[in-house]
Design an enzyme around this catalytic site. Sequence first.
Site, mmCIF file in Angstrom:
data_model
loop_
_atom_site.group_PDB
_atom_site.id
_atom_site.type_symbol
_atom_site.label_atom_id
_atom_site.label_comp_id
_atom_site.label_asym_id
_atom_site.label_seq_id
_atom_site.Cartn_x
_atom_site.Cartn_y
_atom_site.Cartn_z
ATOM 1 N N CYS A 1 0.817 -1.229 0.000
ATOM 2 C CA CYS A 1 0.000 0.000 0.000
ATOM 3 C C CYS A 1 0.842 1.267 0.000
ATOM 4 O O CYS A 1 0.355 2.352 -0.318
ATOM 5 C CB CYS A 1 -0.945 0.003 1.197
ATOM 6 S SG CYS A 1 -2.045 -1.403 1.183
ATOM 7 N N HIS B 1 -3.629 6.905 2.291
ATOM 8 C CA HIS B 1 -3.998 5.589 1.752
ATOM 9 C C HIS B 1 -5.419 5.274 2.211
ATOM 10 O O HIS B 1 -5.789 5.552 3.355
ATOM 11 C CB HIS B 1 -3.005 4.550 2.272
ATOM 12 C CG HIS B 1 -3.421 3.144 1.977
ATOM 13 N ND1 HIS B 1 -3.736 2.723 0.708
ATOM 14 C CD2 HIS B 1 -3.579 2.059 2.792
ATOM 15 C CE1 HIS B 1 -4.077 1.445 0.762
ATOM 16 N NE2 HIS B 1 -3.997 1.017 2.011
ATOM 17 N N ASN C 1 -10.179 -0.559 -1.031
ATOM 18 C CA ASN C 1 -8.727 -0.436 -0.900
ATOM 19 C C ASN C 1 -8.063 -1.024 -2.148
ATOM 20 O O ASN C 1 -8.063 -2.234 -2.340
ATOM 21 C CB ASN C 1 -8.291 -1.179 0.370
ATOM 22 C CG ASN C 1 -6.802 -1.112 0.624
ATOM 23 O OD1 ASN C 1 -6.035 -0.646 -0.215
ATOM 24 N ND2 ASN C 1 -6.388 -1.588 1.786
#
Length: 329
Positions: free
Chosen positions: A112, A252, A282
Amino acid sequence: MNATITATAHYVPEKILTNHDLEKIIDTSDEWIQSRTGITQRHIVGKNEATSDLCTQIAKQLLEKRGLSSDEIQIIIICTCTPDYFAPSTAALVQNNIGASKAWGFDLSGACTGFLYGLETGAKFIESGQYQRVMVIGVDSMSTIMDYTDRNICVLFGDGGGGAILESTITEMGIIDSILRIDGSGADYLIMPGGGSRQPATVKSIKSRQHYLKQDGKTVYKFAVKGMADVSKDILTRNNLTGDDISLFIPHQANKRIIDATAARCGLSEDKVLINIGKYGNTTAGTIPLALSEAVDDGRLNNGNILLLAAFGAGFTWGSMLIKWNTHP
Ligand code: UT7
């Protein structure tokens, strides 16, 4: 010499998987997913679609938006943990798809935090003086490593991402600072155990579902809030800035509650925080460039604005970055 972003673009696959679709295949509810994560839907790749296809769409848009020919791109960095293949790299496939005949490139695995690692890497090539135009793309096709029988994780992730063109500038604009971290003691908390050299694909490993991503959500949650908040506060302090100086915070997008907690710890008011997790879930290395490109398209960034980016992911990896925004160096 600084590296600055001169174009942004994003792309998500057409197919949408809503919370209501998931209610039909696992024991979950739209209410649970929305209240615990902020996610309403996510895009997922179709049958013949893979990470390089999404990257290629982004790469073509970047060239068009900046008015560059593919020959002018010198390095292609693809930040992903879901490449089409172990070898060749996704960067090679994208190079061929866009015909970037003078480029070299590579895939970068930072989960990520991948896009921040990619921006930092690209910026250093530019600051060396040897390169003038680097394409950095962050895309993940998380649906390809999701176990759609595991409700603890499959509701969280989606596919897509975005990218940027980095160019050199002699002004004080562009990437002005970054703090990047890695700590492998957290490896087991967010991991895809099978398919690599530790546990190559066998009938047994596939039957025991080792080729899917697994997460201890509660533990990752705690580290994510602390990790992102710590490096965000540190980067503000060492640049003599406070939350008031930040025009936009792009974190994020793993969980709306993680974002809210991080922003609160950094003294950032809600109106300065970009949250688009509701539409996309996500997308791992894709979340920050996807959100950045949307912010640019929506006119949320003006010349001279200070932008704060922060990420946390598998590894663990995490980091923060400060950018003084300008579109045309
Ligand atoms: O991008 C990489 C970094 N990743 C992250 O940052 C993710 C970090 N973690 C999280 O976002 C959260 O921990 C989750 C969203 C994964 C979970 O939220 P939580 O508030 O920590 O929930 P929980 O794990 O404590 O689970 C609460 C309950 C459990 O039931 P019991 O044991 O209390 O009866 C779970 O079984 O919710 C249950 N549950 C679900 N229920 C309905 C877990 N997943 C689901 C689901 N639908 N999809």
